[in-house]
Scaffold this active site. Structure first.
Site, PDB file in Angstrom:
ATOM      1  N   ASP A 256      -2.328   5.988  -5.328  1.00 56.82           N
ATOM      2  CA  ASP A 256      -2.568   5.058  -4.222  1.00 56.82           C
ATOM      3  C   ASP A 256      -2.805   3.639  -4.705  1.00 56.82           C
ATOM      4  OD1 ASP A 256      -3.136   3.819  -1.854  1.00 56.82           O
ATOM      5  OD2 ASP A 256      -5.131   4.681  -1.646  1.00 56.82           O
TER       6      ASP A 256
ATOM      7  N   ASP B 293       0.824  -1.210   0.000  1.00 55.71           N
ATOM      8  CA  ASP B 293       0.000   0.000   0.000  1.00 55.71           C
ATOM      9  C   ASP B 293       0.856   1.257   0.000  1.00 55.71           C
ATOM     10  OD1 ASP B 293      -2.148   1.715   0.219  1.00 55.71           O
ATOM     11  OD2 ASP B 293      -2.318   1.490   2.387  1.00 55.71           O
TER      12      ASP B 293
END
Ligand SMILES: *[C@@H]1O[C@H](CO)[C@@H](O)[C@H](O)[C@H]1NC(C)=O
Ligand SMILES: *[C@@H]1O[C@H](CO)[C@@H](O)[C@H](O)[C@H]1NC(C)=O
Ligand SMILES: *[C@@H]1O[C@H](CO)[C@@H](O)[C@H](O)[C@H]1NC(C)=O
Ligand SMILES: *[C@@H]1O[C@H](CO)[C@@H](O)[C@H](O)[C@H]1NC(C)=O
Length: 495
Positions: free
Chosen positions: A279, A75
């Site tokens: 992201d 992430d």
């Protein structure tokens, strides 16, 4: 039987470590519990029904002494590593398909664990999920490299049945938000890799590859010049306007064009230049309402309130059009996203059909570009797969170029020293001249004919509708993970 052991087979393996770079292969997979079916020969095969959208990118690692095997989601939108405790309620629910099938961590079975912040780990993500527990230090092995004293969270109370590897800025660690103090920052994974000499500079490159491909990789400390087309362009990461600190991978999106066989349209938004966060923990891309609506109009997508997303006929994955995302002003990088990267399944199992409207009777899919009402706007996996992205946390720059899907060769170039600029990259020429210049003007939709010629509009003129969710027996709607942006990371940007 669901066993964590089967998950480590196949695509999660080969990784490379050398003196200056560390590479892990990352595999695209469904979030949550994968469905396993028993094959005739008695082996267990992993069937991933929804990997195309809800899934994130996962890597295998070992935590503790002796090493405990876990598969964690990568992430870029958060900055802590955390692992689910085998004592957490979510991991103990092993009946009815629950449990932590990607592995959990048993602190009592490790001789190298040290408690460094009992009760201090507390992270919440923008999708409402959370993980709470202790900060510990542990031995962490990934991609053939071992870090001996890495700080991470131990999720004792969590809603997520697998852990994360957050590789964002250390200042975005959950502890900094909890204490409100920059003084509580610790060396997270990318920083510790540099400190322990595995890489020269705090930087890494992410290659997610095609929607239909199962693996990509993350390369710490270097770039792979065989994984993209043309040259990398360096663009600025923007600071949080309040704290003046770099906390997220926010860049300036400055244009969007739609192109197809019938024409090219320049789309507009009152929000240009749009602060967008790169992201990898987010499935879709989320644009301001005015811009998203033009994109939907081009392709014939419509917002469906029942499922809360924009939907379109699955057939449009064959449309030959594409969207060109421009970053960092005139002459900046342009990434084209083709329709086959933007049409994702809506349900697990057999598809549902439109009940009325122009696509009556056709299978419905979800669209990779969705709307959002305010910052943070996000460029998630539906954008990132088409780009090769270098994250340089020392110079606060992103290097970006169109990806080379399914590239099979490799040419790794390491960052030669701490703070060196991204190799083989040139700066976007006019990024310092970006000014607030957004205004909304409806395009002529010259490209829409080309996009929509892949579908057939044979239904009626009524609004598109889908069956009541009660009729979707046995089908689960595949939720997107808009997850793994940490809450409280302060995206108050002045571009
Ligand atoms: C491990 O890291 C912690 C926190 O950064 C530090 O307090 C501790 O001294 C380190 N232990 C060793 C053995 O290096
Ligand atoms: C990449 O490979 C996958 C299968 O591994 C294939 O389905 C896909 O079409 C390929 N993508 C491109 C752009 O060639
Ligand atoms: C992207 O699309 C533009 C047209 O909008 C085209 O000129 C350009 O060559 C494309 N770039 C790539 C890398 O395909
Ligand atoms: C997205 O657009 C739809 C339709 O205009 C609207 O109802 C919905 O509230 C919007 N979602 C967000 C998050 O802004």
């Amino acid at each position: 039987m669901k066993t964590a052991a089967t998950l480590a087979t196949g695509s999660l393996l080969a990784s490379v470590a050398s003196a200056q770079v560390v590479q892990w292969d990352i595999a695209k997979r469904a979030n949550g519990a994968p469905k396993l079916t028993r094959r005739a020969d008695g082996s267990v095969e992993e069937v991933i029904t929804n990997e195309k959208n809800r899934g994130g990118y996962f890597a295998s690692c070992q935590v503790g002494t002796p090493g405990q095997k876990l598969t964690l989601q990568l992430d870029t939108g958060s900055s802590d590593i955390w692992v689910p405790s085998s004592n957490s309620a979510v991991c103990e629910q092993s009946s009815n398909g629950g449990g932590c099938t990607l592995g959990s961590y048993n602190e009592d079975a490790s001789t190298s664990k040290e408690d460094v912040g009992p009760g201090e780990f507390d992270i919440s993500y923008v999708d409402g999920s959370h993980s709470k527990g202790d900060y510990i230090t542990e031995t962490f092995e990934i991609g053939g490299s071992t870090l001996t004293n890495l700080t991470m969270g131990l999720g004792l109370d969590t809603t997520i049945p697998y852990g994360l590897v957050g590789v964002g800025y250390a200042l975005n660690e959950a502890i900094v938000a909890s204490t409100g103090s920059v003084g509580s920052v610790y060396n997270n994974l990318p920083v510790q890799m540099r400190n322990e000499g595995l890489i020269k500079s705090v930087a890494y490159s992410l290659w997610l590859n095609d929607l239909d491909a199962s693996t990509g990789n993350i390369l710490f400390g270097g770039i792979d010049t065989d994984k993209y087309h043309g040259d990398l362009t360096r663009i600025k990461i923007y600071q949080d306007s309040q704290s003046k600190a770099f906390t997220s991978f926010t860049v300036a999106m400055t244009s969007l064009e739609a192109s197809s066989s019938s024409g090219t349209d320049v789309l507009s938004s009152s929000s240009f230049p749009i602060p967008v966060v790169l992201d990898s923990g987010t499935t879709f891309s989320y644009l301001p309402q005015d811009l998203a609506e033009q994109v939907w109009e081009e392709v014939g997508a419509s917002y469906n309130a029942q499922v809360g997303v924009a939907v379109l006929p699955c057939e449009l994955e064959n449309a030959k059009g594409y969207f060109s995302f421009g970053l960092a002003g005139t002459g900046g990088p342009v990434i084209n996203i083709t329709m086959d990267e933007l049409v994702l399944p809506l349900t697990t199992g057999s598809p549902i059909q439109f009940q009325s409207g122009p696509y009556k009777g056709q299978d419905a899919c979800q669209f990779g570009i969705q709307n959002f009402s305010s910052d943070p706007f996000l460029l998630g996996d539906t954008f990132l797969r088409s780009a090769y992205v270098v994250y340089d946390l020392e110079n606060n720059e992103i290097g970006i170029a169109p990806t080379d899907f399914n590239a099979t060769t490799s040419n790794v170039v390491a960052f030669p020293s701490q703070g060196a600029q991204i190799p083989s990259a040139t700066a976007a020429p006019s990024q310092d001249a970006i000014t607030q210049a957004g205004s909304l003007a409806s395009p002529t939709y010259g490209a829409s004919g080309g996009f929509q010629s892949a579908g057939s509009r044979s239904g009626d003129d009524s609004a598109a509708s889908m069956p009541s969710p009660l009729d979707w027996s046995k089908l689960a709607v595949i939720g997107a993970s808009m997850g793994f942006m940490m809450v409280g990371s302060g995206l108050f940007l002045a571009l």
